[in-house]
Design an enzyme around this catalytic site. Structure first.
Site, mmCIF file in Angstrom:
data_model
loop_
_atom_site.group_PDB
_atom_site.id
_atom_site.type_symbol
_atom_site.label_atom_id
_atom_site.label_comp_id
_atom_site.label_asym_id
_atom_site.label_seq_id
_atom_site.Cartn_x
_atom_site.Cartn_y
_atom_site.Cartn_z
ATOM 1 N N THR A 29 0.799 -1.341 -0.026
ATOM 2 C CA THR A 29 0.040 0.139 0.168
ATOM 3 C C THR A 29 0.843 1.302 0.147
ATOM 4 O OG1 THR A 29 -1.855 0.976 1.084
ATOM 5 C CG2 THR A 29 -0.570 0.238 2.557
ATOM 6 N N HIS A 35 -5.497 -0.641 4.689
ATOM 7 C CA HIS A 35 -4.945 0.995 4.562
ATOM 8 C C HIS A 35 -6.264 2.104 5.174
ATOM 9 C CE1 HIS A 35 -2.748 4.214 2.204
ATOM 10 N NE2 HIS A 35 -3.784 4.896 2.898
ATOM 11 N N CYS A 81 -2.971 8.116 7.406
ATOM 12 C CA CYS A 81 -3.474 6.659 7.397
ATOM 13 C C CYS A 81 -2.474 5.607 7.808
ATOM 14 C CB CYS A 81 -3.719 6.525 5.834
ATOM 15 S SG CYS A 81 -4.849 7.156 5.058
#
Length: 167
Positions: free
Chosen positions: A26, A49, A32
């Site tokens: 990711t 994520h 995040c």
């Protein structure tokens, strides 16, 4: 040419489950959090994520995306590992990456520091599920990319203009 290893990409507010010999990746982890939950025996892992810590403020609004929130994404991913892949929770372990303070807010304004709130939420959910965090690379003020080799759970963290590290 036959590729023996696939690179499984996980987008923002999403999670995917894959198995060795694949790599799961990711990008764009600012505030995040990337959370890999993994089983050594089967070499199956799920990577999420997560964008926000808590879905409760959005309850009753329109349909919400489960994978966007720590309080929904991690339990859903673990449930999928349990049910579809027959992996008991006690065999799972986790690594987390991200949670940066990308906008330079003061630490006094903790309500605005989504990165720190995401870190705390992910850690709390994993603790509730009794899944140990065996490594983490969190906080700071720089974005990250997370790449997990599902053969051995090696997790590579790339940062812009910084060294590449493994956790």
């Amino acid at each position: 040419m036959v590729r023996l290893t696939d690179e499984v990409k996980v987008g923002i507010s999403d999670y995917k489950i894959s198995h060795a010999p694949n790599h799961i990746i990711t990008v764009g982890l600012g505030s995040c959090i990337g959370t890999i939950v993994y089983d050594d025996r089967t070499k199956i892992g799920g990577l999420s994520h997560i964008m926000l810590p808590d879905s409760t403020a959005f309850a009753g609004k329109r349909e919400i995306k489960i994978a966007k929130f720590a309080d929904l994404a991690i339990p859903a991913m673990v449930e999928e590992l349990n049910v579809k892949n027959h992996i008991p929770t006690y065999r799972l372990k986790a690594k987390i990456v991200g949670g940066a303070s990308m906008f330079g807010f003061n630490s006094d304004q903790s309500g605005l520091n989504v990165g720190q709130r995401n870190i705390e939420a992910v850690e709390a959910i994993l603790r509730q599920l009794r899944i140990p965090i065996v490594a983490k690379h969190v906080g700071g003020n720089i974005g990250r990319t997370m790449i997990v080799d599902l053969n051995d759970f090696t997790t590579t963290v790339r940062m812009v203009n910084r060294e590449i590290i493994q956790i």
